[in-house]
Design a protein around this motif. Structure first.
Motif, PDB file in Angstrom:
ATOM      1  N   ALA A  38      -5.238 -22.009 -22.580  1.00 19.50           N
ATOM      2  CA  ALA A  38      -5.505 -20.579 -22.792  1.00 19.50           C
ATOM      3  C   ALA A  38      -4.434 -19.702 -22.128  1.00 19.50           C
ATOM      4  O   ALA A  38      -3.941 -18.750 -22.743  1.00 19.50           O
ATOM      5  CB  ALA A  38      -6.901 -20.236 -22.291  1.00 19.50           C
ATOM      6  N   PRO A  39      -4.021 -19.987 -20.871  1.00 23.70           N
ATOM      7  CA  PRO A  39      -2.973 -19.145 -20.267  1.00 23.70           C
ATOM      8  C   PRO A  39      -1.644 -19.225 -21.036  1.00 23.70           C
ATOM      9  O   PRO A  39      -0.945 -18.226 -21.187  1.00 23.70           O
ATOM     10  CB  PRO A  39      -2.819 -19.738 -18.859  1.00 23.70           C
ATOM     11  CG  PRO A  39      -4.115 -20.421 -18.580  1.00 23.70           C
ATOM     12  CD  PRO A  39      -4.593 -20.940 -19.895  1.00 23.70           C
ATOM     13  N   ARG A  62      -1.305 -19.890 -24.251  1.00 22.98           N
ATOM     14  CA  ARG A  62      -1.490 -19.176 -25.521  1.00 22.98           C
ATOM     15  C   ARG A  62      -1.308 -17.669 -25.307  1.00 22.98           C
ATOM     16  O   ARG A  62      -0.625 -16.990 -26.070  1.00 22.98           O
ATOM     17  CB  ARG A  62      -2.889 -19.471 -26.073  1.00 22.98           C
ATOM     18  CG  ARG A  62      -3.182 -18.781 -27.396  1.00 22.98           C
ATOM     19  CD  ARG A  62      -4.609 -19.053 -27.834  1.00 22.98           C
ATOM     20  NE  ARG A  62      -4.772 -20.376 -28.405  1.00 22.98           N
ATOM     21  CZ  ARG A  62      -4.544 -20.678 -29.682  1.00 22.98           C
ATOM     22  NH1 ARG A  62      -4.131 -19.734 -30.517  1.00 22.98           N
ATOM     23  NH2 ARG A  62      -4.711 -21.893 -30.126  1.00 22.98           N
ATOM     24  N   LYS A  63      -1.882 -17.188 -24.214  1.00 22.37           N
ATOM     25  CA  LYS A  63      -1.796 -15.758 -23.902  1.00 22.37           C
ATOM     26  C   LYS A  63      -0.342 -15.351 -23.622  1.00 22.37           C
ATOM     27  O   LYS A  63       0.139 -14.309 -24.076  1.00 22.37           O
ATOM     28  CB  LYS A  63      -2.673 -15.480 -22.674  1.00 22.37           C
ATOM     29  CG  LYS A  63      -3.100 -14.056 -22.511  1.00 22.37           C
ATOM     30  CD  LYS A  63      -4.127 -13.964 -21.401  1.00 22.37           C
ATOM     31  CE  LYS A  63      -4.250 -12.523 -20.941  1.00 22.37           C
ATOM     32  NZ  LYS A  63      -5.072 -12.395 -19.746  1.00 22.37           N
ATOM     33  N   ALA A  71       1.702 -15.309 -26.897  1.00 22.02           N
ATOM     34  CA  ALA A  71       1.353 -14.148 -27.726  1.00 22.02           C
ATOM     35  C   ALA A  71       1.931 -12.867 -27.137  1.00 22.02           C
ATOM     36  O   ALA A  71       2.407 -11.985 -27.861  1.00 22.02           O
ATOM     37  CB  ALA A  71      -0.165 -14.042 -27.839  1.00 22.02           C
ATOM     38  N   SER A  72       1.927 -12.785 -25.804  1.00 27.59           N
ATOM     39  CA  SER A  72       2.401 -11.569 -25.143  1.00 27.59           C
ATOM     40  C   SER A  72       3.926 -11.412 -25.266  1.00 27.59           C
ATOM     41  O   SER A  72       4.431 -10.338 -25.570  1.00 27.59           O
ATOM     42  CB  SER A  72       1.969 -11.638 -23.674  1.00 27.59           C
ATOM     43  OG  SER A  72       2.782 -10.848 -22.877  1.00 27.59           O
ATOM     44  N   ALA A 112       0.573 -14.349 -32.410  1.00 30.11           N
ATOM     45  CA  ALA A 112      -0.370 -15.380 -31.970  1.00 30.11           C
ATOM     46  C   ALA A 112       0.169 -16.760 -32.348  1.00 30.11           C
ATOM     47  O   ALA A 112       0.543 -16.979 -33.501  1.00 30.11           O
ATOM     48  CB  ALA A 112      -1.724 -15.159 -32.638  1.00 30.11           C
TER      49      ALA A 112
END
Ligand SMILES: [Zn+2]
Length: 402
Positions: free
Chosen positions: A243-244, A246-247, A250-251, A256
Motif C-alpha cells: 500500500a505505501p 502504491r501510494k 501514484a503520487s 494509479a
C-alpha cells in the motif's frame, strides 16, 4: 495493439516467441467479446481438454487421477477439482514423470522458476504455450494502455534478464524495434538512480514497467530531485505491491499503478484493469482456486492454486503457487466476471508447527504497516471457487444481519 509490431516486427525478429501472434491475439479478442456464459463454457472445455491430455499422456497425473477416482470429463469450473495440489516438491521429485509423452522433445522448452526462489526448479513448456502466454500478456498489457512498440522504461533487475544488456542484438531489438529501455544492471544506489532519472527525462517513456520495490526506489528518488515528465501508465510486477509503494507511485507519477501477477512457471496470468479494484485472472489462460488458510485485516487469506490451461508440455494442475491472496467484497466495476483478487499478500514460506499439531504458514510481507494475523486452526473448509461466490455469500450475510 501496435499492428506493425504484432503482425510484422515481432513475428519476424523473434519467431521463437511470436510465431502466429496475430492469430493468437485474435483468438483472445474473440473470447473477450463473448458473453459470460459462453466464456465459462469455453473455459470448462479447455480445462477438460487439458485434464484429458494429462490423464492420457502424463504418468504422474494418470496415477493421481486413478487414485482419486476422478475422470477429466467430471471437471467443472464451478467446483474444486477433487485432486491433490501440485507442490514444488512434486516438480522437483517427479521431474520427467510430469512431462507429456505426446509432445516431441524438440517442441519442449526448459525454464527455471523465479530468481527469488531459494532453490529454482527446472520445468518444461511446449513452444505453443510459450507463444500463447506472450499473446495473453499483451492482452493484459492493453488493459493498462500499453501496446507493443510503445516507449517503455523497464526497471526490472532480474539477474538473468540483465544478461541481455551485454548482447548488442538485444540492445538493438529492445531499443530500436521495441522502444524499450532496460536499465543497466547493478546495485540500485544514488549513481544508478541519477542515471535512470537522466534517461527517464530525456526519453519521456509512455510506460514505466518494473519490479515494485525498484519502481518505488526510483519514484522516491524522483520525488526528492523533482520530476518533469509523467508517464501514461505505471506497471508493477514480480513482487508484492504494498500500500505505501502504491501510494508513492501514484503520487509521483500522477497515475494509479497497474499491478500484475505472474510467475516464471505459469506466466503472467492476472492484472488490474483500468478500474484498479483488484487483479483479474484471465480465464483463457488459467483456472484458479482459492484455498482459505487464515485471517488478515483485509479478510480471509487464501492460498492460490492455479491450473495452467496453456502448457501441454508439462501440465500444471492445481499448482500450489505458495502465494497468498485476499478476495474483494464486490465485483469489479468494469463488469468482467473473471476471478478477482483484492490483494496479493506474499509468499508462504516454511510452515511452523504449533502446539495443536497444525501447520501455520509463515507469509513473507512487504507491508509492515498492515501485518497479517494467521488463523492457527487447520483448514477444513472446501476451497471457494471465485470472488463472486464469496461476494454473494458475504452480501447475503450482511443483508441478513442488517
Ligand atoms: Zn475490472
Amino acid at each position: 495493439m501496435g499492428i506493425l509490431h504484432t503482425h510484422l516486427i515481432l513475428p519476424l525478429t523473434e519467431p521463437e516467441r511470436h510465431a502466429g501472434l496475430p492469430g493468437r491475439l485474435r483468438q483472445i479478442k474473440k473470447f473477450d467479446r463473448l458473453p459470460e456464459r459462453q466464456q465459462r463454457k469455453i473455459q470448462q472445455d479447455r480445462l477438460r481438454r487439458l485434464l484429458e491430455h494429462a490423464y492420457t499422456t502424463v504418468p504422474f497425473y494418470r496415477r493421481q487421477f486413478d487414485k482419486a477416482g476422478f475422470h477429466p470429463r467430471e471437471a467443472r469450473v464451478d467446483h474444486p477439482l477433487p485432486l491433490p495440489v501440485l507442490t514444488r516438491d512434486d516438480l522437483r521429485t517427479a521431474a520427467t514423470w510430469l512431462v507429456s509423452s505426446a509432445v516431441p522433445a524438440d517442441k519442449l522448452r526448459v525454464a527455471l522458476s523465479g530468481a527469488t526462489d531459494r532453490m529454482p526448479i527446472r520445468f518444461h513448456r511446449d513452444i505453443e504455450s510459450v507463444r500463447d502466454k506472450v499473446a495473453l500478456k499483451m492482452k493484459l498489457d492493453a488493459w493498462a494502455g500499453f501496446k507493443a512498440g510503445d516507449s517503455a522504461m523497464m526497471l526490472w533487475g532480474a539477474v538473468s534478464d540483465a544478461a541481455r544488456e551485454f548482447n548488442w542484438r538485444w540492445r538493438v531489438y529492445e531499443g530500436v524495434f521495441m522502444r524499450q529501455t532496460p536499465p543497466p544492471p547493478g546495485v540500485v544506489g544514488i549513481d544508478v538512480l541519477e542515471k535512470w532519472r537522466w534517461r527517464y527525462e530525456k526519453q519521456r517513456p509512455k510506460v514505466m514497467y518494473g519490479r515494485a520495490t525498484v519502481l518505488a526506489a526510483f519514484a522516491g528518488y524522483l520525488r526528492e530531485r523533482g520530476v518533469i515528465h509523467r508517464p501514461q501508465a505505471v506497471i508493477s510486477t514480480a513482487e508484492v505491491l504494498s500500500a505505501p509503494h502504491r501510494k508513492l507511485l501514484a503520487s509521483v507519477f500522477k497515475s494509479a499503478p497497474f499491478n500484475y501477477y505472474g510467475r516464471r512457471d505459469i506466466g503472467m496470468v492476472a492484472a488490474e484493469c483500468s478500474e484498479h479494484e483488484g487483479l483479474h485472472f484471465h480465464p483463457w489462460g488459467s483456472f484458479v482456486e482459492f484455498d482459505p488458510i487464515g485471517q488478515s485485516p483485509d479478510g480471509t487469506v487464501y492460498r492460490l492454486l492455479v491450473t495452467d490451461l496453456l502448457n501441454y508440455g508439462q501440465p500444471f494442475i492445481r499448482f500450489d503457487t505458495g502465494d497468498c491472496v485476499t478476495l474483494t467484497e464486490q465485483s469489479c466495476s468494469c463488469g468482467r466476471w473473471f476471478p478477482l483478487v483484492g490483494k496479493i499478500l506474499g509468499r508462504i514460506e516454511q510452515g511452523a508447527v504449533v502446539a495443536n499439531g497444525s501447520v501455520v504458514p509463515n507469509i513473507t510481507f512487504n507491508d509492515p504497516l498492515n501485518p497479517l494475523k494467521l488463523d492457527p486452526r487447520p483448514v477444513l473448509a472446501l476451497p471457494e471457487k471465485c470472488s463472486r461466490a464469496v461476494s454473494r455469500t458475504r452480501q447475503k450475510k450482511q443483508a441478513m444481519s442488517a
